[in-house]
Design an enzyme around this catalytic site. Sequence first.
Site, mmCIF file in Angstrom:
data_model
loop_
_atom_site.group_PDB
_atom_site.id
_atom_site.type_symbol
_atom_site.label_atom_id
_atom_site.label_comp_id
_atom_site.label_asym_id
_atom_site.label_seq_id
_atom_site.Cartn_x
_atom_site.Cartn_y
_atom_site.Cartn_z
ATOM 1 N N HIS A 12 -65.290 -27.778 62.821
ATOM 2 C CA HIS A 12 -64.638 -28.150 61.392
ATOM 3 C C HIS A 12 -63.120 -28.160 61.931
ATOM 4 C CE1 HIS A 12 -64.579 -27.554 57.134
ATOM 5 N NE2 HIS A 12 -63.325 -28.015 57.367
ATOM 6 N N HIS A 14 -59.575 -30.518 61.005
ATOM 7 C CA HIS A 14 -58.601 -31.659 60.071
ATOM 8 C C HIS A 14 -57.599 -31.955 61.387
ATOM 9 C CE1 HIS A 14 -60.492 -31.077 56.243
ATOM 10 N NE2 HIS A 14 -60.318 -29.569 56.762
ATOM 11 N N LYS A 97 -70.440 -35.300 55.536
ATOM 12 C CA LYS A 97 -69.671 -34.189 54.740
ATOM 13 C C LYS A 97 -69.874 -34.353 53.131
ATOM 14 C CE LYS A 97 -66.903 -30.580 53.967
ATOM 15 N NZ LYS A 97 -65.717 -30.256 54.758
ATOM 16 N N HIS A 134 -68.566 -28.301 51.816
ATOM 17 C CA HIS A 134 -67.871 -27.273 51.342
ATOM 18 C C HIS A 134 -68.434 -26.859 50.211
ATOM 19 C CE1 HIS A 134 -63.307 -26.535 50.387
ATOM 20 N NE2 HIS A 134 -63.865 -26.015 49.207
ATOM 21 N N HIS A 172 -67.035 -23.008 56.610
ATOM 22 C CA HIS A 172 -65.818 -21.881 56.428
ATOM 23 C C HIS A 172 -66.287 -20.982 55.160
ATOM 24 C CE1 HIS A 172 -65.162 -24.832 53.238
ATOM 25 N NE2 HIS A 172 -64.391 -25.699 53.898
ATOM 26 N N ASP A 246 -61.221 -25.005 60.765
ATOM 27 C CA ASP A 246 -60.695 -25.565 59.264
ATOM 28 C C ASP A 246 -59.323 -25.495 59.582
ATOM 29 O OD1 ASP A 246 -60.873 -26.761 57.061
ATOM 30 O OD2 ASP A 246 -60.665 -24.821 55.970
#
Length: 344
Positions: A12, A14, A97, A134, A172, A246
């Site tokens: 996970h 970004h 996602k 999420h 997460h 994350d």
Amino acid sequence: MQFKMIQPDDWHLHVRSGAALKSIIGMTAAQMGRAIIMPNLNPPVTNALQACTYKEEILSALPKGSKFNPLMVLYLTDNTTPKDIQEAIDNSVVAAKLYPAGVTTNSDSGVTNIAKLYPTLESMQKLDIPLLVHGEVTRAEVDIFDCEAVFIDEVLNQVVSDFPELKIVFEHITTKDAVDFVLASHHKIAATITPHHLLLNRNDMLMGGIKPHYFCLPVLKRKNPHQLALLDVVTSGNSKFFLGTDSAPHTKANKESACGCAGIFTAHCAIELYAMVFECQNSIDKLEGFASKFGADFYNLPYNIQTITLKKQDWTVPESYPFAYSDIVPFMATKTLSWKLIGS
């Protein structure tokens, strides 16, 4: 003291795009063999062509000679179709996602009602492509510290019941509720856990003044029972839980503003942070499974061939790093860490 382990993966992550991407991708590439790349750009990555274009941008931004492999993900909207899923798979997209609309950064195009996606989820179940979630509700009347637990009750339980063969990664996770849910679910339900949710609780963010660089979504929870439940399960050796940082980079100005954005940047020292956690729990021998094996097993991928070496060595995290045309304050800035990645 030092030890060698199979190179880990980040399930996970970004990395943004443009100049921001170029300034940070090398940090992850130095540690991880692969990473699941989050698709919440602006505009988001909603089809196979966009995913392929984004992957090429990431590959072109890597340091020369890097073998890092970005794994691409489709961003689900109310209008995502089974055809979109098939085209994504045909172009090596590995997952899709679910962002509830408005739940976090660049999620305004997310799903407003999970029922609108049921034909798409049925297709994902048949094609064995994981749903990454999420897991928070977004209604204003729900206390922010309860959003994950309410999501389990109102959404996730029903999805698992309606699609019993759908692979789901509850991303997460932050609560004992989520730990218990995953433990009680069948083998196709897994979860990622971040280093900051293992190392911090809401007191760290709020006591002695608000610390914007500790603000993330899902928000940090109580030490007891939530942080302690996360610590217990990651060091238990249970293969349903694996590494997902994350790591979410934002400029210092955007974090330290009147309405600071959510996200904690950990890519610069992710594996060292996890090593500290596992050592403190007297479970350093369990780190390789959590970091390097369990996620690969879930995604039906081989383990990385490369290895990394961690050394018991104090070092100080810099106050900031260059980030695009600004700078970024990393997690644990100016603090001393007790493990150091020294080679691969």
